[in-house]
Motif scaffolding. Structure first.
Motif, mmCIF file in Angstrom:
data_model
loop_
_atom_site.group_PDB
_atom_site.id
_atom_site.type_symbol
_atom_site.label_atom_id
_atom_site.label_comp_id
_atom_site.label_asym_id
_atom_site.label_seq_id
_atom_site.Cartn_x
_atom_site.Cartn_y
_atom_site.Cartn_z
ATOM 1 N N GLU A 296 0.861 -1.175 0.000
ATOM 2 C CA GLU A 296 0.000 0.000 0.000
ATOM 3 C C GLU A 296 0.902 1.231 0.000
ATOM 4 N N TYR A 297 0.415 2.342 -0.585
ATOM 5 C CA TYR A 297 1.324 3.439 -0.923
ATOM 6 C C TYR A 297 0.779 4.809 -0.540
ATOM 7 N N VAL A 298 1.692 5.684 -0.179
ATOM 8 C CA VAL A 298 1.457 7.125 -0.162
ATOM 9 C C VAL A 298 2.436 7.708 -1.175
ATOM 10 N N ILE A 299 1.944 8.506 -2.096
ATOM 11 C CA ILE A 299 2.775 8.980 -3.209
ATOM 12 C C ILE A 299 3.056 10.471 -3.073
ATOM 13 N N PRO A 335 12.357 5.506 9.024
ATOM 14 C CA PRO A 335 12.920 4.581 8.024
ATOM 15 C C PRO A 335 12.055 3.359 7.754
ATOM 16 N N ASN A 336 11.113 3.077 8.662
ATOM 17 C CA ASN A 336 10.268 1.893 8.503
ATOM 18 C C ASN A 336 8.793 2.269 8.623
ATOM 19 N N PRO A 337 8.273 3.012 7.658
ATOM 20 C CA PRO A 337 6.867 3.413 7.727
ATOM 21 C C PRO A 337 5.946 2.208 7.571
ATOM 22 N N LYS A 338 4.699 2.381 7.998
ATOM 23 C CA LYS A 338 3.730 1.286 7.874
ATOM 24 C C LYS A 338 3.484 0.973 6.404
ATOM 25 N N ARG A 339 3.239 2.010 5.601
ATOM 26 C CA ARG A 339 3.025 1.840 4.165
ATOM 27 C C ARG A 339 4.244 2.330 3.394
ATOM 28 N N ILE A 366 -0.281 -0.668 -8.026
ATOM 29 C CA ILE A 366 0.048 0.432 -7.117
ATOM 30 C C ILE A 366 -1.142 1.368 -6.982
ATOM 31 N N VAL A 367 -1.748 1.718 -8.117
ATOM 32 C CA VAL A 367 -2.889 2.635 -8.111
ATOM 33 C C VAL A 367 -4.024 2.089 -7.251
ATOM 34 N N GLU A 368 -4.265 0.802 -7.342
ATOM 35 C CA GLU A 368 -5.361 0.174 -6.598
ATOM 36 C C GLU A 368 -5.163 0.307 -5.097
ATOM 37 N N LYS A 369 -3.908 0.340 -4.643
ATOM 38 C CA LYS A 369 -3.604 0.324 -3.213
ATOM 39 C C LYS A 369 -2.942 1.625 -2.744
ATOM 40 N N THR A 370 -3.236 2.720 -3.425
ATOM 41 C CA THR A 370 -2.650 4.006 -3.008
ATOM 42 C C THR A 370 -3.575 4.696 -2.011
ATOM 43 N N GLN A 371 -3.012 5.025 -0.876
ATOM 44 C CA GLN A 371 -3.750 5.716 0.172
ATOM 45 C C GLN A 371 -4.059 7.160 -0.199
ATOM 46 N N ALA A 372 -3.029 7.864 -0.677
ATOM 47 C CA ALA A 372 -3.191 9.270 -1.044
ATOM 48 C C ALA A 372 -2.009 9.706 -1.892
ATOM 49 N N VAL A 373 -2.244 10.728 -2.689
ATOM 50 C CA VAL A 373 -1.191 11.366 -3.481
ATOM 51 C C VAL A 373 -1.155 12.841 -3.089
ATOM 52 N N MET A 478 1.931 15.236 6.834
ATOM 53 C CA MET A 478 0.740 14.622 6.244
ATOM 54 C C MET A 478 1.054 13.245 5.671
ATOM 55 N N THR A 479 2.230 13.100 5.076
ATOM 56 C CA THR A 479 2.633 11.803 4.530
ATOM 57 C C THR A 479 2.804 10.782 5.647
ATOM 58 N N TYR A 480 3.442 11.207 6.718
ATOM 59 C CA TYR A 480 3.591 10.327 7.892
ATOM 60 C C TYR A 480 2.239 9.867 8.411
ATOM 61 N N LYS A 481 1.302 10.811 8.558
ATOM 62 C CA LYS A 481 -0.009 10.449 9.101
ATOM 63 C C LYS A 481 -0.790 9.555 8.135
ATOM 64 N N ALA A 482 -0.709 9.846 6.845
ATOM 65 C CA ALA A 482 -1.402 9.017 5.860
ATOM 66 C C ALA A 482 -0.840 7.602 5.835
ATOM 67 N N SER A 483 0.480 7.509 6.000
ATOM 68 C CA SER A 483 1.109 6.175 5.953
ATOM 69 C C SER A 483 0.760 5.344 7.181
ATOM 70 N N GLU A 484 0.406 5.990 8.282
ATOM 71 C CA GLU A 484 0.138 5.274 9.527
ATOM 72 C C GLU A 484 -1.344 5.000 9.763
ATOM 73 N N GLU A 485 -2.221 5.468 8.884
ATOM 74 C CA GLU A 485 -3.657 5.182 9.023
ATOM 75 C C GLU A 485 -3.894 3.678 9.165
ATOM 76 N N PRO A 486 -4.865 3.279 10.004
ATOM 77 C CA PRO A 486 -5.127 1.841 10.176
ATOM 78 C C PRO A 486 -5.519 1.143 8.871
#
Length: 520
Positions: A296-299, A335-339, A366-373, A478-486
């Motif tokens: 899963e991705y944050v772009i 260095p080890n984000p959730k997403r 990737i597009v299917e599993k992108t959290q946010a751009v 914002m990227t950090y928070k988006a990557s850590e969403e449940p």
């Protein structure tokens, strides 16, 4: 540069002030405090700007400048321990700028301020001298055809000469009401007359260069003023055989006035650019791999390419170096984000979002599993507006992410939820069309549209590093928070307003990129 102590002091004052206004004090997460300190104490953004804008320079698709930028970005990511790759999405007609000289040689000697337009043919290193003429006053296309043979051996001006080189804000500051009205009326009437003259030829500004060169013109002269001191819009040539040169407002005006008064000015042009044939076009992709949800991705999104009038500083060097700095900071502190945090530096945005549109089509998993751009692409200013891009629940999750950002960064940001999907102005639109929550982080202008957007003045000296650092802090948090969403956020789309047919307007469709291209 703010020290972390001063910044935290400001934040403490802000929190106290918020309490006095009845708002709860803001408590920042430890990782957020570390991001702020890193950006303000160890920023590399000025060094990145120097390397990209001064050393690499402009990054027109199909040129060595663009390929050098791809390699530079890749090496920079790798130096931070962030693996990357240059992913080919197509090819473009290659072009290499050479040395050029544009000189008026009659009635006096004057080196003219101007530039050969992108992909323009050259004189092959030879000096070609010729008289300068302008499009004539004609009644219709038949009269134009009778005039056409007279262009042989001449340089032809096809842009309207401007009656003033002072921008509107200068007239408004110093002019009398009467003089302002007179100038505006004069300019409007000249613009209408020129448009009618061009229309009478049977061609438009894009098609007439080809007609003139076929008739024997040795060059095309334009002047595309941006309505700001010293700024011209610089795009691509429409000629295929002879050079097209954009001349500064006043030098163009000199040539025009001389020609209209019977002086018959002459210029000598020497250009040595080269046509290189098809060359590959790339996106530069880098990744900080996720641990719990690596697929899963944050772009982080910005386009690496630029036009070639300046050095592509605010369009989009600023977005590029800001997103690269966000990646550096997060790699160091998270260095080890959730997403997985993916950084996409797109190619050929300026010709129609070709790099990002290709990425969306080429990487469906990737597009299917992108959290946010998060996309940065409109100048050097601090972010002042975030639009929900038409996603019904954007208010909830973007609001959560923004709440973690210090008040002094978010207090002036206006939000519009659910907002509307972007139709194609920048690369976030490529993802929005695919149903991905993608957001343009819109920047404060700093005179962007007239002064630097696609102009010869889009250069390093226009950067405002304090604002860029603010954007890095905002985007990193914002990227950090988006990557850590449940879980992945809800992608429900809003029903768009009714169109002229009385039915809801459709969601923007995924558009095919241009995988190959020649010139503009």
């Amino acid at each position: 540069m703010w020290s972390s102590t001063l910044l935290l002091g400001i934040m403490s004052y802000e929190a106290t002030a918020q309490n006095r206004m009845g708002r709860p004090a803001q408590t920042l997460e430890p990782i957020v405090e570390k991001i702020i300190a890193e950006v303000n104490n160890n920023s590399q953004i000025e060094q990145l700007a120097f390397e990209l804008l001064d050393v690499v320079g402009p990054r027109l698709v199909g040129t060595s400048g663009m390929s050098n930028a791809n390699q530079w970005a890749l090496k920079k990511f790798e130096s931070w321990g962030i693996p990357g790759r240059n992913q080919q999405f197509g090819e473009w007609e290659g072009w290499e700028r050479g040395v050029s000289h544009i000189d008026m040689v009659y009635p006096r000697i004057k080196t003219l301020a101007g530039t050969q337009l992108a992909w323009s043919p050259s004189t092959k290193g030879k000096t070609i001298e010729g008289e300068v003429i302008a499009l004539p006053e004609i009644k219709d296309s038949l009269e134009f055809q009778r005039w056409l043979p007279s262009v042989k051996g001449k340089y032809v001006m096809i842009s309207m000469p401007q009656p003033t080189g002072r921008p509107d804000h200068d007239w408004e500051k110093y002019g009398t009401k009467e003089s302002i009205e007179k100038m505006n009326k004069n300019r409007d009437s000249l613009a209408m007359a020129w448009a009618n003259k061009l229309r009478a030829t049977g061609y438009n500004v894009n098609s007439i260069p080809g007609i003139l060169e076929e008739a024997g013109a040795v060059g095309i002269l334009t002047s595309n003023w941006s309505r700001e001191f010293g700024a011209n819009k610089i795009f691509g040539a429409r000629s295929k055989k002879v050079p097209t040169l954009d001349i500064s407002l006043e030098d163009y005006g000199i040539l025009y006035r001389l020609s209209q008064n019977g002086i018959k000015p002459r210029i000598a042009v020497n250009t040595s650019s080269k046509q290189l044939g098809p060359v590959p076009s790339f996106n530069t992709i880098a990744e900080i791999k996720g641990t719990e949800k690596p697929n899963e991705y944050v772009i982080l999104s910005a386009h690496l390419d630029s036009w070639e009038g300046g050095s592509g500083a605010t369009d989009n060097g600023t977005g590029t170096i800001a997103m690269m700095e966000v990646a550096r900071v997060l790699k160091k502190l998270l260095p080890n984000p959730k997403r997985t945090i993916l950084i996409g530096l797109w190619g050929s945005e300026e010709q129609g979002l070709n790099g990002s549109r290709s990425f969306v089509l080429d990487n469906p998993e990737i597009v299917e599993k992108t959290q946010a751009v998060f996309n940065l692409d409109n100048g050097t200013g601090r972010v002042e507006n975030i639009n929900g891009s038409g996603f019904v629940h954007a208010y909830d999750y973007v609001g959560r992410w923004l709440s973690a950002v210090p008040f002094q960064i978010t207090r002036e940001i206006k939000t519009d939820f659910p907002g509307s999907p972007g139709g194609g102005g920048s690369d976030h639109a490529s993802f929005v069309a695919a149903g991905v929550p993608a957001f343009m982080l819109s920047s404060l202008s700093w005179g962007y549209y007239n002064s630097t957007w696609h102009t010869n003045l889009d250069t390093y000296d226009k950067l405002v590093f304090d604002d860029l650092k603010s954007n890095v802090i905002l985007t990193a948090i914002m990227t950090y928070k988006a990557s850590e969403e449940p879980e992945l956020v809800n992608r429900e789309k809003r029903v768009l307003p009714l169109g002229r047919d009385g039915k809801p307007q459709p969601w923007p469709a995924i558009r095919q990129p241009r995988r190959t291209g020649v010139g503009y």
